[in-house]
Scaffold this motif. Sequence first.
Motif, PDB file in Angstrom:
ATOM      1  N   ALA A 169       0.826  -1.207   0.000  1.00  0.00           N
ATOM      2  CA  ALA A 169       0.000   0.000   0.000  1.00  0.00           C
ATOM      3  C   ALA A 169       0.859   1.256   0.000  1.00  0.00           C
ATOM      4  CB  ALA A 169      -0.933  -0.003   1.210  1.00  0.00           C
ATOM      5  N   SER A 170       1.918   1.266   0.796  1.00  0.00           N
ATOM      6  CA  SER A 170       2.770   2.447   0.856  1.00  0.00           C
ATOM      7  C   SER A 170       3.514   2.656  -0.458  1.00  0.00           C
ATOM      8  CB  SER A 170       3.754   2.345   2.021  1.00  0.00           C
ATOM      9  OG  SER A 170       4.637   1.249   1.852  1.00  0.00           O
ATOM     10  N   TYR A 171       3.899   1.556  -1.119  1.00  0.00           N
ATOM     11  CA  TYR A 171       4.581   1.676  -2.416  1.00  0.00           C
ATOM     12  C   TYR A 171       3.630   2.241  -3.466  1.00  0.00           C
ATOM     13  CZ  TYR A 171       7.211   0.494  -6.596  1.00  0.00           C
ATOM     14  OH  TYR A 171       7.885   0.569  -7.790  1.00  0.00           O
ATOM     15  N   ILE A 172       2.428   1.692  -3.546  1.00  0.00           N
ATOM     16  CA  ILE A 172       1.447   2.187  -4.513  1.00  0.00           C
ATOM     17  C   ILE A 172       1.143   3.656  -4.255  1.00  0.00           C
ATOM     18  CG2 ILE A 172      -0.954   1.993  -5.274  1.00  0.00           C
ATOM     19  CD1 ILE A 172      -0.731  -1.028  -4.696  1.00  0.00           C
ATOM     20  N   ALA A 173       0.902   4.003  -2.993  1.00  0.00           N
ATOM     21  CA  ALA A 173       0.569   5.381  -2.656  1.00  0.00           C
ATOM     22  C   ALA A 173       1.712   6.326  -2.989  1.00  0.00           C
ATOM     23  CB  ALA A 173       0.207   5.486  -1.173  1.00  0.00           C
ATOM     24  N   GLY A 174       2.950   5.925  -2.664  1.00  0.00           N
ATOM     25  CA  GLY A 174       4.094   6.773  -2.955  1.00  0.00           C
ATOM     26  C   GLY A 174       4.261   7.025  -4.445  1.00  0.00           C
ATOM     27  N   ARG A 175       4.085   5.971  -5.254  1.00  0.00           N
ATOM     28  CA  ARG A 175       4.207   6.124  -6.708  1.00  0.00           C
ATOM     29  C   ARG A 175       3.080   6.976  -7.270  1.00  0.00           C
ATOM     30  NH1 ARG A 175       9.030   4.349  -5.383  1.00  0.00           N
ATOM     31  NH2 ARG A 175      10.257   3.766  -7.200  1.00  0.00           N
ATOM     32  N   LEU A 176       1.861   6.800  -6.772  1.00  0.00           N
ATOM     33  CA  LEU A 176       0.752   7.643  -7.229  1.00  0.00           C
ATOM     34  C   LEU A 176       1.017   9.111  -6.903  1.00  0.00           C
ATOM     35  CD1 LEU A 176      -2.379   5.503  -6.298  1.00  0.00           C
ATOM     36  CD2 LEU A 176      -1.545   6.019  -8.593  1.00  0.00           C
ATOM     37  N   CYS A 177       1.530   9.370  -5.701  1.00  0.00           N
ATOM     38  CA  CYS A 177       1.848  10.750  -5.323  1.00  0.00           C
ATOM     39  C   CYS A 177       2.939  11.330  -6.212  1.00  0.00           C
ATOM     40  CB  CYS A 177       2.278  10.799  -3.861  1.00  0.00           C
ATOM     41  SG  CYS A 177       0.965  10.536  -2.658  1.00  0.00           S
ATOM     42  N   ALA A 178       3.975  10.535  -6.467  1.00  0.00           N
ATOM     43  CA  ALA A 178       5.085  11.018  -7.277  1.00  0.00           C
ATOM     44  C   ALA A 178       4.645  11.305  -8.707  1.00  0.00           C
ATOM     45  CB  ALA A 178       6.220   9.999  -7.265  1.00  0.00           C
ATOM     46  N   GLU A 179       3.864  10.399  -9.292  1.00  0.00           N
ATOM     47  CA  GLU A 179       3.372  10.632 -10.646  1.00  0.00           C
ATOM     48  C   GLU A 179       2.480  11.864 -10.705  1.00  0.00           C
ATOM     49  OE1 GLU A 179       3.329   5.914 -12.061  1.00  0.00           O
ATOM     50  OE2 GLU A 179       1.453   7.048 -11.887  1.00  0.00           O
ATOM     51  N   ALA A 180       1.640  12.046  -9.683  1.00  0.00           N
ATOM     52  CA  ALA A 180       0.763  13.216  -9.648  1.00  0.00           C
ATOM     53  C   ALA A 180       1.562  14.503  -9.503  1.00  0.00           C
ATOM     54  CB  ALA A 180      -0.244  13.084  -8.512  1.00  0.00           C
ATOM     55  N   ALA A 181       2.644  14.461  -8.706  1.00  0.00           N
ATOM     56  CA  ALA A 181       3.481  15.650  -8.534  1.00  0.00           C
ATOM     57  C   ALA A 181       4.146  16.041  -9.851  1.00  0.00           C
ATOM     58  CB  ALA A 181       4.539  15.402  -7.460  1.00  0.00           C
ATOM     59  N   VAL A 182       4.644  15.051 -10.587  1.00  0.00           N
ATOM     60  CA  VAL A 182       5.271  15.331 -11.880  1.00  0.00           C
ATOM     61  C   VAL A 182       4.239  15.864 -12.865  1.00  0.00           C
ATOM     62  CG1 VAL A 182       6.396  14.263 -13.872  1.00  0.00           C
ATOM     63  CG2 VAL A 182       7.141  13.686 -11.554  1.00  0.00           C
ATOM     64  N   LEU A 183       3.050  15.269 -12.887  1.00  0.00           N
ATOM     65  CA  LEU A 183       1.993  15.731 -13.782  1.00  0.00           C
ATOM     66  C   LEU A 183       1.588  17.168 -13.472  1.00  0.00           C
ATOM     67  CD1 LEU A 183      -0.111  15.119 -16.000  1.00  0.00           C
ATOM     68  CD2 LEU A 183      -1.614  14.230 -14.196  1.00  0.00           C
ATOM     69  N   ALA A 184       1.438  17.487 -12.175  1.00  0.00           N
ATOM     70  CA  ALA A 184       1.061  18.849 -11.792  1.00  0.00           C
ATOM     71  C   ALA A 184       2.162  19.851 -12.120  1.00  0.00           C
ATOM     72  CB  ALA A 184       0.735  18.894 -10.299  1.00  0.00           C
ATOM     73  N   LEU A 185       3.412  19.405 -12.028  1.00  0.00           N
ATOM     74  CA  LEU A 185       4.546  20.301 -12.262  1.00  0.00           C
ATOM     75  C   LEU A 185       4.773  20.548 -13.746  1.00  0.00           C
ATOM     76  CD1 LEU A 185       6.979  21.763 -10.795  1.00  0.00           C
ATOM     77  CD2 LEU A 185       8.287  19.687 -11.296  1.00  0.00           C
ATOM     78  N   THR A 186       4.691  19.510 -14.558  1.00  0.00           N
ATOM     79  CA  THR A 186       5.087  19.608 -15.961  1.00  0.00           C
ATOM     80  C   THR A 186       3.925  19.580 -16.936  1.00  0.00           C
ATOM     81  OG1 THR A 186       5.298  17.214 -16.279  1.00  0.00           O
ATOM     82  CG2 THR A 186       7.202  18.376 -15.356  1.00  0.00           C
ATOM     83  N   GLY A 187       2.772  19.088 -16.492  1.00  0.00           N
ATOM     84  CA  GLY A 187       1.649  18.916 -17.398  1.00  0.00           C
ATOM     85  C   GLY A 187       1.732  17.655 -18.235  1.00  0.00           C
ATOM     86  N   GLU A 188       2.759  16.837 -18.022  1.00  0.00           N
ATOM     87  CA  GLU A 188       2.965  15.614 -18.789  1.00  0.00           C
ATOM     88  C   GLU A 188       3.016  14.409 -17.854  1.00  0.00           C
ATOM     89  OE1 GLU A 188       3.058  15.393 -22.021  1.00  0.00           O
ATOM     90  OE2 GLU A 188       3.034  17.550 -22.443  1.00  0.00           O
ATOM     91  N   PRO A 189       2.286  13.327 -18.181  1.00  0.00           N
ATOM     92  CA  PRO A 189       2.388  12.107 -17.368  1.00  0.00           C
ATOM     93  C   PRO A 189       3.751  11.465 -17.555  1.00  0.00           C
ATOM     94  CG  PRO A 189       1.061  11.708 -19.310  1.00  0.00           C
ATOM     95  CD  PRO A 189       1.347  13.180 -19.312  1.00  0.00           C
ATOM     96  N   ALA A 190       4.258  10.846 -16.504  1.00  0.00           N
ATOM     97  CA  ALA A 190       5.570  10.197 -16.579  1.00  0.00           C
ATOM     98  C   ALA A 190       5.646   9.087 -15.551  1.00  0.00           C
ATOM     99  CB  ALA A 190       6.688  11.211 -16.340  1.00  0.00           C
ATOM    100  N   SER A 191       6.435   8.072 -15.860  1.00  0.00           N
ATOM    101  CA  SER A 191       6.669   6.984 -14.920  1.00  0.00           C
ATOM    102  C   SER A 191       7.795   7.354 -13.960  1.00  0.00           C
ATOM    103  CB  SER A 191       7.045   5.704 -15.671  1.00  0.00           C
ATOM    104  OG  SER A 191       5.985   5.258 -16.478  1.00  0.00           O
ATOM    105  N   ILE A 192       7.707   6.855 -12.749  1.00  0.00           N
ATOM    106  CA  ILE A 192       8.770   7.009 -11.759  1.00  0.00           C
ATOM    107  C   ILE A 192       9.455   5.659 -11.634  1.00  0.00           C
ATOM    108  CG2 ILE A 192       9.372   7.733  -9.428  1.00  0.00           C
ATOM    109  CD1 ILE A 192       8.000   9.895 -11.157  1.00  0.00           C
ATOM    110  N   GLY A 193      10.702   5.577 -12.061  1.00  0.00           N
ATOM    111  CA  GLY A 193      11.412   4.313 -12.042  1.00  0.00           C
ATOM    112  C   GLY A 193      11.812   3.897 -10.641  1.00  0.00           C
ATOM    113  N   ARG A 194      12.433   2.736 -10.551  1.00  0.00           N
ATOM    114  CA  ARG A 194      12.906   2.208  -9.260  1.00  0.00           C
ATOM    115  C   ARG A 194      14.321   1.686  -9.451  1.00  0.00           C
ATOM    116  NH1 ARG A 194      12.511  -2.733  -6.066  1.00  0.00           N
ATOM    117  NH2 ARG A 194      12.268  -2.207  -3.858  1.00  0.00           N
ATOM    118  N   ALA A 195      15.275   2.304  -8.752  1.00  0.00           N
ATOM    119  CA  ALA A 195      16.672   1.900  -8.835  1.00  0.00           C
ATOM    120  C   ALA A 195      16.878   0.571  -8.104  1.00  0.00           C
ATOM    121  CB  ALA A 195      17.564   2.978  -8.233  1.00  0.00           C
ATOM    122  N   PRO A 196      18.006  -0.094  -8.337  1.00  0.00           N
ATOM    123  CA  PRO A 196      18.263  -1.374  -7.661  1.00  0.00           C
ATOM    124  C   PRO A 196      18.175  -1.288  -6.138  1.00  0.00           C
ATOM    125  CG  PRO A 196      19.814  -1.081  -9.446  1.00  0.00           C
ATOM    126  CD  PRO A 196      19.042   0.201  -9.343  1.00  0.00           C
TER     127      PRO A 196
END
Length: 261
Positions: A66-93
């Motif tokens: 749940a925390s992973y899903i919520a964090g990614r949803l928040c991050a994607e929404a922040a990028v969308l609000a900032l840039t106006g473009e949807p984007a994926s948030i990757g995950r490093a090793p």
Amino acid sequence: MMRAALLRHDAQQVAPCLAALSARLLWQGAAIEVSLALSSVHRLMQALGAVQLPGLQQTWRAPRQASYIAGRLCAEAAVLALTGEPASIGRAPGGEPVWPEGLVGSISHDADTAVAVAARRTSLACLGVDVEQRLGAAAFTDIVAVCLTAEERQLNARHAAPLWDATLRFSAKEAYYKAVHPQLGRFLDFHDVQVEGDTAPADQGVFALQPVLQGDLPRLAGAFRQTRSGLVTLVYPPGACQAADAVLHASPWGAPLLHGI
């Protein structure tokens, strides 16, 4: 993208969760903070059942999922609000988020809430966030012993609200690590940096973090705001965002909340 993957599974069930996303403008829009109550994601997971989602490990327990899903949803929404473009948030090793080119950001969560922040690198060279619940008496002793420097322990011992002070210092160091790790690429010790001087409980406030020893660690500014259960803490370069007066004496918060982004 987490948002798109969830909508493909069941758009009707996902819609209430997306509507619960709340965004704040930081420094008059130079950065975006988005938060989401984990209870919304728990309800969504119960409705959807077992689903395959980007980066989600089926071996994780439900709270971590749940925390992973919520964090990614928040991050994607922040990028969308900032840039106006949807984007994926990757995950490093190592598990840390990988932000789109030209952006910096950070994700955090406690037992109740996930928070993400994002900014353009031209506005802020680094940005870290941490959300913490207020320390209870049981955790206080360990946090002071492990996470505070000798100078901080002296300040905490004479503080009128020592649990609040320790919560802020711990949260500030967590946010500092997230801010500098993408550039440094190595782990830090809690004693590598300290919050300068005394702290004062307030609804919002600012502080500074300084390295204990000379080296490659920068001195960074910070800000906090209280929540119902604890603190949200930001760490960022002092004076980096000229248009929004992001200096030590200026709080980044103040804009109304936006919902359902």
